[in-house]
Design an enzyme around this catalytic site. Structure first.
Site, PDB file in Angstrom:
ATOM      1  N   GLY A  23     -13.297  -7.996   9.917  1.00  0.00           N
ATOM      2  CA  GLY A  23     -13.088  -6.991   8.878  1.00  0.00           C
ATOM      3  C   GLY A  23     -14.048  -7.076   7.707  1.00  0.00           C
TER       4      GLY A  23
ATOM      5  N   VAL B  85      -9.075  -6.681  11.401  1.00  0.00           N
ATOM      6  CA  VAL B  85      -9.266  -6.257  10.012  1.00  0.00           C
ATOM      7  C   VAL B  85      -9.351  -7.454   9.067  1.00  0.00           C
ATOM      8  CG1 VAL B  85      -8.129  -4.033  10.374  1.00  0.00           C
ATOM      9  CG2 VAL B  85      -6.796  -5.970   9.536  1.00  0.00           C
TER      10      VAL B  85
ATOM     11  N   GLY C  62       0.455  -1.438   6.422  1.00  0.00           N
ATOM     12  CA  GLY C  62      -0.137  -0.600   5.392  1.00  0.00           C
ATOM     13  C   GLY C  62      -1.505  -0.026   5.681  1.00  0.00           C
TER      14      GLY C  62
ATOM     15  N   GLY D 229       0.098  -3.622  15.449  1.00  0.00           N
ATOM     16  CA  GLY D 229       0.631  -3.579  14.096  1.00  0.00           C
ATOM     17  C   GLY D 229       0.808  -2.144  13.632  1.00  0.00           C
TER      18      GLY D 229
ATOM     19  N   ARG E 250       5.764  -5.011  16.901  1.00  0.00           N
ATOM     20  CA  ARG E 250       6.973  -5.753  17.261  1.00  0.00           C
ATOM     21  C   ARG E 250       8.231  -4.987  16.854  1.00  0.00           C
ATOM     22  NH1 ARG E 250       3.561 -10.185  15.804  1.00  0.00           N
ATOM     23  NH2 ARG E 250       3.391 -11.744  17.459  1.00  0.00           N
TER      24      ARG E 250
ATOM     25  N   LYS F 194       0.805  -1.227   0.000  1.00  0.00           N
ATOM     26  CA  LYS F 194       0.000   0.000   0.000  1.00  0.00           C
ATOM     27  C   LYS F 194       0.840   1.282   0.000  1.00  0.00           C
ATOM     28  CE  LYS F 194      -4.141  -2.123   1.856  1.00  0.00           C
ATOM     29  NZ  LYS F 194      -5.289  -2.037   2.767  1.00  0.00           N
TER      30      LYS F 194
END
Length: 265
Positions: free
Chosen positions: A232, A209, A128, A125, A150, A65
């Site tokens: 999601g 998601v 993108g 996270g 992470r 993305k």
């Protein structure tokens, strides 16, 4: 025929061809939509096919993305602000990038009759789709946004773009109203974030998601502990609806017939 494509890696789980080919048929559009798994060095020649309209419309999923942006000739304001592109097409003769993930996420929250005004959110996270989620959360008047990743460097890059976010160390569970998994952990059966949510003192909202599978380990464990869960699916449906509208100037129906066709329920 108007050819459409979604690119990513992995891509096998994507239902984008199924939904768009359904809408082509429903709306009498001579179109076709396929998926293609490729590597980063294969992206540029594919993107250039938008210029010649050999490819009429393209969707981008993880992990590309941001990768596609240097190959664009113009982009929408929302794509610029999020630095994230999931929809590409030929606009006024230029390879144009847009972002429909923000729209999709906002619609999914509103459709679940959830008010996030003044609430707090922890996102797992920093990939993108996260800039789009943050942008949408700001639109929804969230008070606090925490990000845990992470790789600390990627979270710090997000912080440079969005001052509102606070970075927390991976494994630290801040008490929030909403927890969002934006990672790919869950695409494969048994995948887990490996985090402990047992100390949450009341019912929360857990949002993943990922839409295929419909219930990841992240959501299954949350449900067992009495939390509200959202996958999601609606974000996917409405980002796809918006992309279809950008390509064809037509907002297709998202209804029970479509959902039954896509998800067999």
């Amino acid at each position: 025929m108007k050819n459409h494509l979604i690119i990513g890696d992995p891509i096998s789980h994507s239902l984008s061809p199924k939904i768009h080919n359904y809408w082509f048929k429903e709306n009498n559009i001579d179109g076709n939509y396929e998926k293609l798994s490729l590597k980063e060095n294969e992206i540029e020649p594919i993107i250039k096919k938008i210029k010649s309209k050999e490819i009429f419309g393209m969707n981008i999923t993880v992990p590309f993305k941001q990768t596609v942006i240097p190959f664009l000739e113009s982009q929408s304001d929302i794509a610029t602000k999020t630095n994230s592109v999931n929809t590409i097409f030929n606009k006024d003769g230029k390879i144009h990038g847009d972002n429909t993930d923000v729209y999709g996420f906002e619609k999914s929250i509103k459709n679940n009759q959830i008010s996030l005004e003044g609430k707090s959110v922890l996102i797992f996270g920093a990939g993108g789709v996260v800039p789009s989620i943050i942008f949408a959360l700001i639109n929804l008047n969230v008070k606090k946004i925490f990000v845990s990743n992470r790789t600390l460097k990627n979270a710090e890059l997000l912080k440079k773009k969005f001052d509102i976010i606070q970075i927390v160390q991976w494994g630290t569970i801040v008490n929030c109203d909403l927890y969002i998994n934006s990672t790919s952990a869950g695409l494969k059966e048994g995948d887990s974030l490996g985090l402990n949510f047992n100390n949450l003192n009341q019912s929360k909202i857990f949002y993943d998601v990922i839409y295929n599978p419909s219930k990841t380990t992240f959501l299954s464990e949350a449900e067992k502990n009495g939390h509200k869960i959202i996958n999601g699916r609606e974000m996917f449906l409405y980002q796809a609806q918006k992309a279809f509208d950008l390509w064809h100037n037509l907002l297709p129906d998202v209804d029970g017939k479509l959902i039954k066709y896509l998800f067999n329920d």
